[in-house]
Design an enzyme around this catalytic site. Structure first.
Site, PDB file in Angstrom:
ATOM      1  N   GLU A  80       0.838  -1.215   0.000  1.00 18.52           N
ATOM      2  CA  GLU A  80       0.000   0.000   0.000  1.00 18.52           C
ATOM      3  C   GLU A  80       0.866   1.255   0.000  1.00 18.52           C
ATOM      4  O   GLU A  80       0.467   2.293   0.516  1.00 18.52           O
ATOM      5  CB  GLU A  80      -0.957   0.054   1.210  1.00 18.52           C
ATOM      6  CG  GLU A  80      -1.809  -1.153   1.475  1.00 18.52           C
ATOM      7  CD  GLU A  80      -2.548  -1.628   0.236  1.00 18.52           C
ATOM      8  OE1 GLU A  80      -2.702  -0.816  -0.689  1.00 18.52           O
ATOM      9  OE2 GLU A  80      -2.948  -2.796   0.193  1.00 18.52           O
TER      10      GLU A  80
HETATM   11  C1  LIG Z   1       2.778  -9.806   0.589  1.00 14.47           C
HETATM   12  C2  LIG Z   1       2.466  -8.724  -0.411  1.00 14.47           C
HETATM   13  C3  LIG Z   1       1.154  -8.450  -0.736  1.00 14.47           C
HETATM   14  C4  LIG Z   1       0.860  -7.482  -1.708  1.00 14.47           C
HETATM   15  N1  LIG Z   1      -0.441  -7.276  -2.089  1.00 14.47           N
HETATM   16  C5  LIG Z   1      -0.682  -6.513  -3.197  1.00 14.47           C
HETATM   17  C6  LIG Z   1      -2.003  -6.460  -3.761  1.00 14.47           C
HETATM   18  O1  LIG Z   1      -2.960  -7.039  -3.233  1.00 14.47           O
HETATM   19  N2  LIG Z   1      -2.176  -5.755  -4.904  1.00 14.47           N
HETATM   20  C7  LIG Z   1      -1.157  -5.094  -5.518  1.00 14.47           C
HETATM   21  O2  LIG Z   1      -1.367  -4.497  -6.559  1.00 14.47           O
HETATM   22  N3  LIG Z   1       0.103  -5.115  -4.997  1.00 14.47           N
HETATM   23  C8  LIG Z   1       0.369  -5.802  -3.859  1.00 14.47           C
HETATM   24  N4  LIG Z   1       1.635  -5.854  -3.331  1.00 14.47           N
HETATM   25  C9  LIG Z   1       2.685  -5.066  -3.944  1.00 14.47           C
HETATM   26  C10 LIG Z   1       3.163  -3.903  -3.069  1.00 14.47           C
HETATM   27  O3  LIG Z   1       2.172  -2.918  -2.995  1.00 14.47           O
HETATM   28  C11 LIG Z   1       4.488  -3.412  -3.638  1.00 14.47           C
HETATM   29  O4  LIG Z   1       5.464  -4.389  -3.341  1.00 14.47           O
HETATM   30  C12 LIG Z   1       4.896  -2.053  -3.084  1.00 14.47           C
HETATM   31  O5  LIG Z   1       4.033  -1.060  -3.578  1.00 14.47           O
HETATM   32  C13 LIG Z   1       6.329  -1.661  -3.418  1.00 14.47           C
HETATM   33  O6  LIG Z   1       6.631  -1.880  -4.773  1.00 14.47           O
HETATM   34  P1  LIG Z   1       7.944  -2.730  -5.169  1.00 14.47           P
HETATM   35  O7  LIG Z   1       7.936  -3.965  -4.354  1.00 14.47           O
HETATM   36  O8  LIG Z   1       8.001  -2.859  -6.625  1.00 14.47           O
HETATM   37  O9  LIG Z   1       9.148  -1.836  -4.644  1.00 14.47           O
HETATM   38  P2  LIG Z   1       9.854  -0.650  -5.473  1.00 14.47           P
HETATM   39  O10 LIG Z   1       8.823   0.256  -6.013  1.00 14.47           O
HETATM   40  O11 LIG Z   1      10.847  -1.224  -6.403  1.00 14.47           O
HETATM   41  O12 LIG Z   1      10.634   0.104  -4.288  1.00 14.47           O
HETATM   42  C14 LIG Z   1      11.896  -0.348  -3.758  1.00 14.47           C
HETATM   43  C15 LIG Z   1      12.381   0.698  -2.745  1.00 14.47           C
HETATM   44  O13 LIG Z   1      12.583   1.954  -3.399  1.00 14.47           O
HETATM   45  C16 LIG Z   1      11.819   2.976  -2.774  1.00 14.47           C
HETATM   46  N5  LIG Z   1      11.285   3.861  -3.824  1.00 14.47           N
HETATM   47  C17 LIG Z   1      10.718   3.527  -4.989  1.00 14.47           C
HETATM   48  N6  LIG Z   1      10.338   4.622  -5.657  1.00 14.47           N
HETATM   49  C18 LIG Z   1      10.669   5.667  -4.917  1.00 14.47           C
HETATM   50  C19 LIG Z   1      10.532   7.083  -5.058  1.00 14.47           C
HETATM   51  N7  LIG Z   1       9.964   7.631  -6.144  1.00 14.47           N
HETATM   52  N8  LIG Z   1      10.998   7.869  -4.091  1.00 14.47           N
HETATM   53  C20 LIG Z   1      11.561   7.354  -2.972  1.00 14.47           C
HETATM   54  N9  LIG Z   1      11.726   6.034  -2.769  1.00 14.47           N
HETATM   55  C21 LIG Z   1      11.281   5.205  -3.731  1.00 14.47           C
HETATM   56  C22 LIG Z   1      10.719   2.255  -2.028  1.00 14.47           C
HETATM   57  O14 LIG Z   1      10.258   3.030  -0.912  1.00 14.47           O
HETATM   58  C23 LIG Z   1      11.409   0.965  -1.604  1.00 14.47           C
HETATM   59  O15 LIG Z   1      12.090   1.172  -0.403  1.00 14.47           O
HETATM   60  C24 LIG Z   1       1.930  -6.770  -2.328  1.00 14.47           C
HETATM   61  C25 LIG Z   1       3.256  -7.030  -1.968  1.00 14.47           C
HETATM   62  C26 LIG Z   1       3.534  -8.006  -1.044  1.00 14.47           C
HETATM   63  C27 LIG Z   1       4.990  -8.296  -0.718  1.00 14.47           C
END
Ligand SMILES: Cc1cc2nc3c(=O)[nH]c(=O)nc-3n(C[C@H](O)[C@H](O)[C@H](O)COP(=O)(O)OP(=O)(O)OC[C@H]3O[C@@H](n4cnc5c(N)ncnc54)[C@H](O)[C@@H]3O)c2cc1C
Length: 597
Positions: free
Chosen positions: A439
């Site tokens: 989220e």
């Molecule tokens: C168990 C689980 C359940 C989930 N459930 C859902 C679901 O039901 N539906 C759904 O759609 N998704 C779901 N997700 C996905 C989840 O919302 C994402 O993993 C999350 O939004 C982060 O995206 P990412 O993992 O690609 O990390 P990334 O976006 O790659 O981020 C990696 C790091 O970089 C930082 N970062 C990235 N961009 C920026 C920026 N512009 N400025 C500063 N820092 C930044 C982040 O804070 C983080 O620390 C789920 C994930 C998990 C693990």
């Protein structure tokens, strides 16, 4: 065995004594009052303690399995869901027109807290459904509402939120899933979503996916995203279920915690869906879902903090190790219980102050959701909306982080035994970790708070919330017992505005100043928000003791905890003020190769 007890007395205190929900219900939902709420809470508590909590550890060990392309949830999960639906819980806060009970969303949040604490992984199935219902209620056409809401509200079907793809998590502008018009008003969706919570399971006959995708001629980036409703099984014109809709679960993630919840890879292979709202406005509409889900993730922090606190207090009273520094307390025993040691008390009181404080924080936010939905006047709705949009990233980010700190302290109270599966505190810590990731990570909440909510509104949203604190300080100024709280909050109130203005000025010269200060800023706001809540709790307790009460110990404990919070936790704002003011150079002037090892 689970010893979880729903903290009914504390919930009642937060709702009715500190936050005046009796008056709130009378204004926004006259059919709801204190005695009905307590009866509902007691009923839900029985279900949570007797049915859900015992399934938490077994669900963690067994996890979900993919069998022949379909997900099987852990033993007992499906039966508990049926019992939950038969009792009408999913329909509590949903609209009467489509089969709901029409009660308030705030009550739904409290019920969500109860089930979350008992069994978070299980709760996520209904949690995602609530978000899907809320999104369809808010943006669906009449036909979409008629098709989907009754079965979602009864719990016969469940919902999901499908945003994430392998190459796009935070940056949804990179999203690739395509939606091609099928010629009959429907769209064919093709793409792969990952990490979809509750994406497939054996609870329900159908699953309603709310999916972000891109139309063929859509602009690049987030401006080209549209929202679709895509059922797992197609729905015939008469409402009966049709064929499989080419949405398949391609795999289950093996993850750190919440093992009882299925985190799915979902393949959409030309699956038929309908457009929700206007084309290319999908991200904006999705925020309806995400804002509710963000408060849900904040509640998750509260839930794990409560569970860890209950377990660690019980343990600290029983575990005999060492003698009290000020003289033996358990003279006839081989040693004193560890609760006599100041450091164990530090850990327990930190958990108590964070947990009970977060409960008030969550209910404060939930009250604003009700006013946005049911306020009679536009100005009233707008005022609540402004405060809610300001506090949502704080409630999500801070509660997720503080919940994890609290769950970690709970484990520490157990010493090495906490690291062993038997006591359930290591599961609690693992389950909690996700709250600050999904989220929107804490970093993303912090950018939303400082960048969008504060700087883009020229500080006006902060001003609205800060006025609540100012008002409290004026009203409490003449009560001697409250003067330590009023003095601290008054000082922090002006420091807060000054720090915000300073960051704003620096950001005009260098935009990286926002990102450099943002997480410290979010935590700083969270500590002040919690301080405001504890000051209100202290005021309530002082009044109860002054006017006479049959529960003096309960109210004295509130005052002790407020004092602990102000003396031992709120001072964290001092160091956050220093780190925020240190600026972006100590981060951004470091050459990238200096990160090498
Ligand atoms: C168990 C689980 C359940 C989930 N459930 C859902 C679901 O039901 N539906 C759904 O759609 N998704 C779901 N997700 C996905 C989840 O919302 C994402 O993993 C999350 O939004 C982060 O995206 P990412 O993992 O690609 O990390 P990334 O976006 O790659 O981020 C990696 C790091 O970089 C930082 N970062 C990235 N961009 C920026 C920026 N512009 N400025 C500063 N820092 C930044 C982040 O804070 C983080 O620390 C789920 C994930 C998990 C693990």
């Amino acid at each position: 065995m689970s010893n979880f007890k729903v903290p009914l007395r504390d919930i009642e205190f937060a709702l009715f004594e500190v936050l005046h929900f009796e008056e709130h219900f009378a204004e926004y939902c006259p059919s709801l009052d204190r005695s009905l709420t307590i009866a509902l809470l007691e009923e839900s508590a029985r279900f949570c303690e007797q049915v859900l909590a015992p399934l938490s550890a077994s669900g963690d060990i067994e996890g979900c399995r993919l069998v022949g392309g379909e997900v099987r949830t852990p033993a007992g999960f499906k039966a508990a869901y049926k019992q939950y639906c038969d009792a009408g819980w999913p329909s509590l806060a949903r609209s009467v027109e489509y089969g709901g009970q029409g009660l308030l969303q705030s009550l739904g949040c409290v019920m969500n807290e109860l089930t979350s604490t008992a069994n978070y992984a299980w709760t996520m199935y209904n949690g995602l459904s609530q978000g899907a219902m809320h999104t369809i209620e808010s943006h669906g056409s009449e036909a979409q509402k008629k098709t989907y809401l009754p079965a979602l509200i009864s719990g016969e079907w469940t919902g999901t939120m499908c945003l994430t793809e392998a190459h796009c998590g935070t940056d949804l502008g990179l999203l690739k899933t395509k939606a091609i018009p099928a010629g009959d008003g429907q769209y064919q969706l093709t793409g792969t979503k990952i990490f979809i919570s509750s994406g497939d399971h054996d609870f329900a006959d159908n699953i309603v996916h709310i999916v972000l995708a891109r139309l063929p001629d859509a602009p690049a980036g987030t401006r080209g995203l549209s929202l679709f409703i895509v059922p797992k099984i197609t729905i015939n014109a008469d409402g009966s279920l049709g064929d499989n809709n080419h949405v398949t679960c391609g795999g289950l993630e093996h993850k750190m915690g919440i093992h009882g919840n299925a985190t799915c890879v979902l393949n959409f292979d030309g699956a038929l869906g309908t457009l929700l709202g206007e084309p290319n406005k999908g991200l904006h509409l999705m925020f309806t879902f995400m804002n509710l889900a963000r408060l849900g993730a904040g509640l998750q922090g509260l839930a794990h903090a409560e569970l860890g606190f209950q377990k660690s207090v019980d343990y600290a009273r029983q575990r005999l190790q060492g003698r009290s520094l000020s003289g033996a307390k358990n003279v006839s025993g081989v040693a004193d219980p560890i609760i006599v040691h100041p450091d164990v008390r530090r850990m327990l009181m930190t958990q108590k102050a964070l947990t009970e404080g977060m409960r008030m924080m969550a209910y404060f936010a939930a009250k604003r959701i009700d006013i946005v939905q049911h306020g009679q006047y536009e100005a009233q709705r707008q005022g609540a909306h402004d405060i809610l949009s300001f506090i949502t990233p704080i409630a999500k980010g801070f509660m997720a982080e503080a919940g994890f700190e609290s769950a970690n302290l709970a484990l520490q109270c157990f010493g090495g035994h906490g690291y062993i599966r038997e006591w359930g505190v290591e599961q609690n810590l693992r389950d909690c970790r996700i709250a600050s990731l999904y989220e929107g990570t804490t970093g993303v909440q912090a950018l939303d708070l400082l960048g969008r909510k504060i700087l883009l509104s020229n500080g006006s949203l902060l001003g609205d919330f800060a006025q609540c604190i100012e008002r409290f300080c004026k009203e409490a100024a003449n009560t001697a017992e409250l003067s330590p709280y009023v003095e601290s909050l008054t000082r922090l109130h002006s420091e807060w505005l000054a720090i915000t203005a300073k960051i704003g000025e620096r950001a005009l010269v260098n935009a990286d100043e926002v990102g450099a200060a943002s997480v410290d800023y979010l935590m700083y706001c969270g500590y002040i928000f919690l301080g405001y809540m504890w000051a209100r709790a202290a005021k309530t307790a002082v009044l109860a003791l002054a006017t006479g009460t049959s529960e003096p110990d309960f109210y004295r404990a509130k005052i002790d905890t407020a004092q602990f919070y102000f003396e031992r936790i709120l001072p964290r704002t001092l160091s956050l003020a220093v780190t925020m003011n240190s600026g972006a150079d100590n981060l951004m002037n470091i050459a990238e190769d200096h990160f090498s090892f």
